[in-house]
Design a protein around this motif. Structure first.
Motif, PDB file in Angstrom:
ATOM      1  N   GLY A   9       0.530  -1.379  -0.162  1.00 48.10           N
ATOM      2  CA  GLY A   9       0.003   0.035  -0.159  1.00 48.10           C
ATOM      3  C   GLY A   9       1.230   1.482   0.590  1.00 48.10           C
ATOM      4  N   VAL A  10       0.026   2.267   0.266  1.00 45.05           N
ATOM      5  CA  VAL A  10       0.661   3.845   0.160  1.00 45.05           C
ATOM      6  C   VAL A  10       2.107   3.732   0.936  1.00 45.05           C
ATOM      7  N   GLY A  11       1.747   3.659   2.396  1.00 43.75           N
ATOM      8  CA  GLY A  11       2.729   3.608   3.028  1.00 43.75           C
ATOM      9  C   GLY A  11       3.823   2.740   3.139  1.00 43.75           C
ATOM     10  N   HIS A  12       3.896   1.336   2.493  1.00 46.17           N
ATOM     11  CA  HIS A  12       4.849   0.358   2.851  1.00 46.17           C
ATOM     12  C   HIS A  12       5.819   0.229   2.716  1.00 46.17           C
ATOM     13  N   HIS A  13       6.423   2.037   2.815  1.00 38.49           N
ATOM     14  CA  HIS A  13       8.054   2.560   3.065  1.00 38.49           C
ATOM     15  C   HIS A  13       8.227   2.836   4.523  1.00 38.49           C
ATOM     16  N   GLU A  14       6.842   2.968   4.649  1.00 40.25           N
ATOM     17  CA  GLU A  14       6.990   3.733   5.974  1.00 40.25           C
ATOM     18  C   GLU A  14       6.251   2.444   7.699  1.00 40.25           C
ATOM     19  N   MET A  15       6.717   0.719   6.440  1.00 41.18           N
ATOM     20  CA  MET A  15       6.332  -0.458   7.255  1.00 41.18           C
ATOM     21  C   MET A  15       7.557  -0.740   8.255  1.00 41.18           C
ATOM     22  N   ARG A  16       8.611   0.073   8.961  1.00 41.97           N
ATOM     23  CA  ARG A  16       9.901  -0.695   9.735  1.00 41.97           C
ATOM     24  C   ARG A  16       9.319  -0.950  10.981  1.00 41.97           C
ATOM     25  N   GLY A  17      10.831  -1.631  11.510  1.00 39.49           N
ATOM     26  CA  GLY A  17      10.370  -2.235  13.415  1.00 39.49           C
ATOM     27  C   GLY A  17      11.871  -2.060  13.172  1.00 39.49           C
ATOM     28  N   THR A  18      11.603  -2.410  14.543  1.00 37.55           N
ATOM     29  CA  THR A  18      13.497  -2.988  15.416  1.00 37.55           C
ATOM     30  C   THR A  18      13.501  -3.890  15.542  1.00 37.55           C
ATOM     31  N   VAL A  19      14.169  -4.867  15.875  1.00 36.10           N
ATOM     32  CA  VAL A  19      14.831  -6.159  16.521  1.00 36.10           C
ATOM     33  C   VAL A  19      15.988  -5.763  17.341  1.00 36.10           C
ATOM     34  N   VAL A  20      15.651  -5.899  18.607  1.00 39.16           N
ATOM     35  CA  VAL A  20      16.849  -6.344  19.453  1.00 39.16           C
ATOM     36  C   VAL A  20      17.290  -6.953  19.907  1.00 39.16           C
ATOM     37  N   VAL A  21      18.536  -7.401  19.535  1.00 37.85           N
ATOM     38  CA  VAL A  21      19.294  -8.925  19.875  1.00 37.85           C
ATOM     39  C   VAL A  21      20.223  -8.737  20.588  1.00 37.85           C
ATOM     40  N   GLU A  22      19.682  -9.433  22.453  1.00 38.33           N
ATOM     41  CA  GLU A  22      20.302  -9.165  23.590  1.00 38.33           C
ATOM     42  C   GLU A  22      20.931 -10.606  24.197  1.00 38.33           C
ATOM     43  N   PRO A  23      21.561  -9.962  24.847  1.00 33.70           N
ATOM     44  CA  PRO A  23      21.880 -10.902  26.480  1.00 33.70           C
ATOM     45  C   PRO A  23      20.358 -11.382  26.736  1.00 33.70           C
ATOM     46  N   GLN A  24      20.422 -13.056  27.254  1.00 33.09           N
ATOM     47  CA  GLN A  24      19.344 -13.518  28.234  1.00 33.09           C
ATOM     48  C   GLN A  24      18.779 -12.871  29.213  1.00 33.09           C
ATOM     49  N   GLN A  25      19.896 -12.745  29.991  1.00 33.06           N
ATOM     50  CA  GLN A  25      19.252 -11.837  30.760  1.00 33.06           C
ATOM     51  C   GLN A  25      18.287 -10.478  31.029  1.00 33.06           C
ATOM     52  N   ALA A  26      19.143  -9.520  29.941  1.00 34.13           N
ATOM     53  CA  ALA A  26      18.234  -8.726  29.408  1.00 34.13           C
ATOM     54  C   ALA A  26      17.150  -8.793  28.437  1.00 34.13           C
ATOM     55  N   PHE A  27      16.890  -9.996  28.264  1.00 36.08           N
ATOM     56  CA  PHE A  27      15.451 -10.152  27.200  1.00 36.08           C
ATOM     57  C   PHE A  27      14.681 -10.278  28.485  1.00 36.08           C
ATOM     58  N   ASP A  28      15.216 -11.325  29.001  1.00 35.53           N
ATOM     59  CA  ASP A  28      14.002 -11.899  30.102  1.00 35.53           C
ATOM     60  C   ASP A  28      13.377 -10.221  30.708  1.00 35.53           C
ATOM     61  N   GLN A  29      14.431  -9.071  31.443  1.00 30.12           N
ATOM     62  CA  GLN A  29      13.618  -7.780  32.304  1.00 30.12           C
ATOM     63  C   GLN A  29      12.902  -7.456  31.443  1.00 30.12           C
ATOM     64  N   TRP A  30      13.338  -7.763  29.438  1.00 30.86           N
ATOM     65  CA  TRP A  30      12.396  -6.532  29.317  1.00 30.86           C
ATOM     66  C   TRP A  30      10.689  -7.219  28.883  1.00 30.86           C
ATOM     67  N   LEU A  31      10.931  -8.359  28.971  1.00 24.98           N
ATOM     68  CA  LEU A  31       9.662  -9.875  28.785  1.00 24.98           C
ATOM     69  C   LEU A  31       8.762  -9.184  30.027  1.00 24.98           C
ATOM     70  N   GLY A  32       9.656  -8.273  31.459  1.00 25.52           N
ATOM     71  CA  GLY A  32       9.456  -9.094  32.274  1.00 25.52           C
ATOM     72  C   GLY A  32       8.445  -7.214  31.934  1.00 25.52           C
ATOM     73  N   GLU A  33       9.019  -6.366  30.912  1.00 22.73           N
ATOM     74  CA  GLU A  33       8.639  -4.916  31.544  1.00 22.73           C
ATOM     75  C   GLU A  33       7.194  -5.134  30.586  1.00 22.73           C
ATOM     76  N   GLN A  34       6.579  -6.073  29.869  1.00 25.47           N
ATOM     77  CA  GLN A  34       5.300  -6.126  29.100  1.00 25.47           C
ATOM     78  C   GLN A  34       3.948  -6.654  29.558  1.00 25.47           C
ATOM     79  N   VAL A  35       3.314  -5.890  29.088  1.00 28.16           N
ATOM     80  CA  VAL A  35       1.762  -6.458  29.875  1.00 28.16           C
ATOM     81  C   VAL A  35       1.155  -7.938  29.018  1.00 28.16           C
ATOM     82  N   THR A  36       0.844  -8.663  30.174  1.00 34.02           N
ATOM     83  CA  THR A  36       0.034  -9.975  28.821  1.00 34.02           C
ATOM     84  C   THR A  36      -1.692  -9.614  28.566  1.00 34.02           C
TER      85      THR A  36
END
Length: 289
Positions: A230-257
């Motif tokens: 669609g017309v906004g195709h060029h704006e459909m971007r995201g970010t993936v952060v690859v990090e150690p398991q401990q940092a990932f677990d901390q980030w995941l725990g901050e998200q909502v269920t």
């Protein structure tokens, strides 16, 4: 004669451009070196064919150019030449297909110990979902989508209550751990693509697609939509952060269920969410209707 020289210069220029070109593959950050190998094999086979065929054509134009007194020999068929060309063409095609088929076989055979993350695309943003402590993603369907249930998680499915919902364009993954990426689309055809992972797959409305990979290098990488959506195709971007398991677990725990989203929703919103579940048949687990 000028055409023969032009063809030879075209071949020489192509080789020089390839050698000095600034456009090279991004450094790989996943386990999919086999995909790079398949691309390299294809490049070399095509390069050899391009150089040999064009130089032969330039040579033929030079050698058999018009000269006074020379007459062309008419030969409408040459079975021996056709057989040789068919044989070497088949060898080249097989050489390009084999590495890709081997890589594809590995690409869709997910290890048993792989974690799971779901990526959902819509015009023009990404959302993500992780299973909760039960390790199972709840069922989902576009029929369940409401303003407070943007991913369409089935509120009647107990496996979905602890699912972690990430409604931003930022995804976190632990380094060195295999992960199965489940893909859904809420509207049109999209494509999840992270160049450094050498991983991409279409998101097809109405079905669930997937692939797996192991991030091997910590860092921040861009998620692209590699399908015109669609017309906004060029704006459909995201970010993936690859990090150690401990940092990932901390980030995941901050998200909502999803359960927390339900608990904080207004009574009218909860009624709408439950009504969406009561008005349709519960889909098979992992399927998007």
């Amino acid at each position: 004669m000028p055409i023969a020289i032009a063809i030879a210069l075209l071949v020489l220029g192509s080789i020089i451009f390839h050698l000095v070109s600034p456009w090279w593959k991004t450094p790989i950050a996943s386990n999919w070196g086999s995909i790079d190998t398949a691309l390299d094999v294809t490049l070399w086979i095509c390069a050899v064919a391009f150089i040999v065929l064009n130089l032969f054509m330039a040579y033929a134009l030079w050698k058999y150019r018009h000269k006074p007194g020379n007459r062309a020999h008419y030969e409408p068929e040459n079975a021996s030449l056709e057989k040789r060309l068919t044989f070497w063409t088949a060898i080249g095609i097989a050489g390009m297909l084999a590495p890709g088929l081997i890589a594809w076989s590995q690409y869709v055979n997910v290890p048993k110990d792989a974690a799971v993350v779901e990526a959902t695309g819509q015009q023009w943003q990404w959302s993500f979902r992780f299973p909760g402590p039960d390790g199972v993603l709840g069922t989902a369907s576009v029929k369940h989508i409401t303003p407070d249930n943007s991913l369409g998680i089935n509120p009647r499915d107990p496996f979905g209550r602890d699912d972690v919902v990430v409604e931003t364009n930022e995804l976190h993954l632990p380094v060195g751990k295999p992960v199965k990426v489940v893909l859904r689309s809420k509207d049109v055809l999209h494509d999840f693509y992270v160049p450094q992972f050498r991983a991409k797959m279409d998101l097809v409305p109405g079905i669930v697609t997937y692939f797996w990979m192991t991030p091997t290098k910590a860092g921040t990488y861009e998620i692209l939509c590699a399908e015109l959506c669609g017309v906004g195709h060029h704006e459909m971007r995201g970010t993936v952060v690859v990090e150690p398991q401990q940092a990932f677990d901390q980030w995941l725990g901050e998200q909502v269920t999803f359960g927390e989203i339900m608990a904080s929703a207004s009574p009218s919103s909860i009624s709408a969410i439950l009504a969406s579940a009561d008005s349709c048949t519960t889909p098979t687990r992992g399927r998007l209707d």
